[in-house]
Motif scaffolding. Structure first.
Motif, mmCIF file in Angstrom:
data_model
loop_
_atom_site.group_PDB
_atom_site.id
_atom_site.type_symbol
_atom_site.label_atom_id
_atom_site.label_comp_id
_atom_site.label_asym_id
_atom_site.label_seq_id
_atom_site.Cartn_x
_atom_site.Cartn_y
_atom_site.Cartn_z
ATOM 1 N N MET A 1 32.767 50.163 28.355
ATOM 2 C CA MET A 1 34.561 50.545 28.899
ATOM 3 C C MET A 1 35.941 49.788 28.806
ATOM 4 S SD MET A 1 33.374 53.671 30.351
ATOM 5 C CE MET A 1 31.945 54.241 31.107
ATOM 6 N N ARG A 2 36.478 50.222 27.463
ATOM 7 C CA ARG A 2 37.289 50.091 27.932
ATOM 8 C C ARG A 2 39.204 50.115 28.710
ATOM 9 N NH1 ARG A 2 38.481 45.376 24.652
ATOM 10 N NH2 ARG A 2 40.758 45.412 23.045
ATOM 11 N N TYR A 3 39.673 48.819 28.839
ATOM 12 C CA TYR A 3 40.254 48.866 30.559
ATOM 13 C C TYR A 3 41.888 48.110 29.711
ATOM 14 C CZ TYR A 3 37.015 50.489 33.314
ATOM 15 O OH TYR A 3 36.103 51.117 34.334
ATOM 16 N N ALA A 4 43.044 48.643 30.240
ATOM 17 C CA ALA A 4 44.306 48.351 29.571
ATOM 18 C C ALA A 4 45.239 47.764 31.185
ATOM 19 C CB ALA A 4 45.065 49.015 28.716
ATOM 20 N N ALA A 5 46.103 46.897 31.526
ATOM 21 C CA ALA A 5 46.370 46.795 32.912
ATOM 22 C C ALA A 5 47.754 46.578 32.400
ATOM 23 C CB ALA A 5 45.341 45.859 33.544
ATOM 24 N N ARG A 6 48.533 46.260 32.888
ATOM 25 C CA ARG A 6 49.945 45.690 33.490
ATOM 26 C C ARG A 6 49.974 44.574 34.652
ATOM 27 N NH1 ARG A 6 55.194 47.154 36.246
ATOM 28 N NH2 ARG A 6 54.246 48.788 37.406
ATOM 29 N N VAL A 7 50.850 43.600 33.852
ATOM 30 C CA VAL A 7 50.473 42.668 34.999
ATOM 31 C C VAL A 7 51.694 41.941 35.633
ATOM 32 C CG1 VAL A 7 49.655 40.194 35.115
ATOM 33 C CG2 VAL A 7 47.855 41.896 33.912
ATOM 34 N N GLY A 8 52.238 41.700 36.844
ATOM 35 C CA GLY A 8 53.232 40.840 36.468
ATOM 36 C C GLY A 8 53.044 39.158 37.584
ATOM 37 N N TYR A 9 53.749 38.084 36.955
ATOM 38 C CA TYR A 9 53.664 37.071 37.808
ATOM 39 C C TYR A 9 54.834 36.596 37.511
ATOM 40 C CZ TYR A 9 52.499 36.631 32.382
ATOM 41 O OH TYR A 9 52.858 36.549 30.583
ATOM 42 N N MET A 10 54.646 35.143 38.256
ATOM 43 C CA MET A 10 56.143 34.175 38.897
ATOM 44 C C MET A 10 55.259 32.480 37.396
ATOM 45 S SD MET A 10 58.097 35.012 40.094
ATOM 46 C CE MET A 10 59.402 33.371 40.331
ATOM 47 N N GLY A 11 55.816 32.419 36.606
ATOM 48 C CA GLY A 11 55.194 31.481 35.234
ATOM 49 C C GLY A 11 55.356 29.558 36.019
ATOM 50 N N THR A 12 56.400 29.729 36.736
ATOM 51 C CA THR A 12 56.691 28.469 37.636
ATOM 52 C C THR A 12 55.532 27.357 37.514
ATOM 53 O OG1 THR A 12 58.497 29.598 39.136
ATOM 54 C CG2 THR A 12 57.895 26.879 39.639
ATOM 55 N N ALA A 13 54.353 27.793 38.098
ATOM 56 C CA ALA A 13 53.365 27.083 38.298
ATOM 57 C C ALA A 13 51.830 26.876 37.111
ATOM 58 C CB ALA A 13 52.619 27.580 39.452
ATOM 59 N N TYR A 14 52.763 27.482 36.317
ATOM 60 C CA TYR A 14 51.766 28.079 35.076
ATOM 61 C C TYR A 14 52.219 26.897 33.458
ATOM 62 C CZ TYR A 14 49.765 30.734 38.098
ATOM 63 O OH TYR A 14 48.940 31.228 38.866
ATOM 64 N N SER A 15 51.489 26.471 32.797
ATOM 65 C CA SER A 15 51.397 26.243 31.501
ATOM 66 C C SER A 15 51.670 27.583 30.108
ATOM 67 C CB SER A 15 50.347 24.906 30.869
ATOM 68 O OG SER A 15 50.310 24.395 31.547
ATOM 69 N N GLY A 16 52.018 28.417 30.958
ATOM 70 C CA GLY A 16 52.405 29.775 29.861
ATOM 71 C C GLY A 16 50.840 30.713 29.804
ATOM 72 N N TRP A 17 51.232 31.699 29.650
ATOM 73 C CA TRP A 17 49.909 32.789 29.397
ATOM 74 C C TRP A 17 49.130 32.499 28.864
ATOM 75 C CZ3 TRP A 17 48.289 37.311 31.220
ATOM 76 C CH2 TRP A 17 46.797 37.394 30.683
ATOM 77 N N GLN A 18 48.927 31.852 28.201
ATOM 78 C CA GLN A 18 47.493 31.143 27.208
ATOM 79 C C GLN A 18 46.492 30.233 28.136
ATOM 80 O OE1 GLN A 18 49.202 30.538 23.348
ATOM 81 N NE2 GLN A 18 47.437 31.523 22.411
ATOM 82 N N LEU A 82 42.880 36.982 43.199
ATOM 83 C CA LEU A 82 44.239 36.301 41.680
ATOM 84 C C LEU A 82 45.019 35.836 43.536
ATOM 85 C CD1 LEU A 82 45.136 38.930 39.573
ATOM 86 C CD2 LEU A 82 44.348 36.711 38.832
ATOM 87 N N PRO A 83 45.476 34.410 42.749
ATOM 88 C CA PRO A 83 46.631 33.939 43.442
ATOM 89 C C PRO A 83 47.657 34.767 43.640
ATOM 90 C CG PRO A 83 46.701 32.720 41.209
ATOM 91 C CD PRO A 83 45.293 33.623 41.815
ATOM 92 N N PRO A 84 48.429 34.606 44.803
ATOM 93 C CA PRO A 84 49.563 34.976 44.990
ATOM 94 C C PRO A 84 51.248 35.319 44.194
ATOM 95 C CG PRO A 84 50.073 33.551 46.471
ATOM 96 C CD PRO A 84 48.731 33.698 45.804
ATOM 97 N N ASP A 85 51.073 34.385 42.612
ATOM 98 C CA ASP A 85 51.698 34.598 41.971
ATOM 99 C C ASP A 85 51.233 35.262 40.947
ATOM 100 O OD1 ASP A 85 50.222 32.801 41.710
ATOM 101 O OD2 ASP A 85 51.799 30.999 41.337
ATOM 102 N N ILE A 86 50.549 35.775 40.856
ATOM 103 C CA ILE A 86 49.806 36.899 39.991
ATOM 104 C C ILE A 86 49.240 37.564 40.422
ATOM 105 C CG2 ILE A 86 48.243 37.027 38.014
ATOM 106 C CD1 ILE A 86 48.347 34.010 37.807
ATOM 107 N N ALA A 87 50.190 38.786 39.785
ATOM 108 C CA ALA A 87 49.202 40.353 40.589
ATOM 109 C C ALA A 87 49.222 41.833 38.854
ATOM 110 C CB ALA A 87 50.126 41.251 41.289
ATOM 111 N N VAL A 88 47.984 42.182 38.973
ATOM 112 C CA VAL A 88 47.467 43.509 38.324
ATOM 113 C C VAL A 88 47.988 44.038 38.943
ATOM 114 C CG1 VAL A 88 45.819 45.140 37.385
ATOM 115 C CG2 VAL A 88 45.324 42.431 37.868
#
Length: 255
Positions: A1-18, A82-88
């Protein structure tokens, strides 16, 4: 099954998306959560690759799952791990072959800039605190030059600049309410650090360090070293991605 999702995040603690060899990317956290549901590795494709420290409220991802999920249940299940700074924020079944990156018509970024001698503590990490006054008439004149097809080589991180650096900007504007300015830019695609360098150049014009004519010259494919600073990541958000019609997943949405 193919899915898509809209995601929000605070990027402060991360080294980018990838996913990163060193550090943690937002992608890694989402794929780990999906893998826990699927019982095997899951790879996601994103509409945009945000830099370290950049936030998102409209990132879109696509992925394949063998198990069939009701979209609202999938959102709950993924967010549980997921951690609280990332959400679907939402999910949907989409047509086979849907690709969040290739099928995107445009991406919109918004840069929130706070001007003043003091920054309210609750805005820390969420806006670019710029202590200098801007001439907003000059900034708006400069901003209008971004629209259209231009060679943005001077607006790309040198080490990651591709051979072809022409990009199309549909709209670019700066609005202001009190001490808060918002730079909004919408385009078909963006180079590495491009929006941050655009904001850095607007800062140079706004402070009177550079002229509007100088910025116009940069859009002819000049080298990065002729350009101004790269604005800090905090305050920049991947705001929205369009796939046509009502969006976010447009005509590709199944349910």
């Amino acid at each position: 099954m193919r899915y898509a999702a809209r995601v929000g995040y605070m990027g402060t603690a991360y080294s980018g998306w990838q996913r990163q060899a060193m550090g943690t990317g937002v992608q890694e956290k989402i794929e780990e959560s999906l893998a826990a549901l699927e019982g095997k590795p899951v790879t996601v494709t994103a509409a945009g690759r945000t830099d370290a420290g950049v936030h998102a409220c409209g990132q879109v991802i696509s992925f394949e799952l063998e198990k069939e999920w009701r979209p609202d249940k999938l959102v709950l299940a993924v967010n549980f791990r997921l951690p609280p700074d990332i959400a679907v924020l939402e999910a949907a079944r989409v047509l086979p072959g849907f690709d969040a990156r290739r099928h995107a018509l445009w991406r919109e970024y918004r840069f929130f800039i706070w001007h003043g001698n003091a920054l309210p503590p609750f805005l820390h990490g969420r806006v670019w605190w710029n202590r200098f006054r801007w001439d907003f008439e000059e900034v708006r004149r400069a901003c209008a030059l971004f629209e259209g097809d231009h060679d943005f080589r001077a607006f790309c991180k040198t080490a990651e600049c591709p051979e072809r650096t022409v990009r199309t900007i549909h709209t670019a504007s700066v609005t202001r309410k009190g001490r808060l300015a918002v730079f909004t830019v919408r385009g078909n695609a963006f180079l590495t650090n491009m929006v941050r360098i655009m904001a850095g150049n607007l800062n140079a014009v706004g402070r009177g360090k550079k002229s509007v004519e100088w910025l116009k010259g940069l859009l002819g494919g000049q080298a990065r070293e002729n350009s101004a600073m790269t604005a800090p990541a905090e305050g920049l958000y991947l705001w929205k991605v369009s796939y046509g019609e009502g969006t976010p997943f447009g005509p590709y949405r199944v349910e």
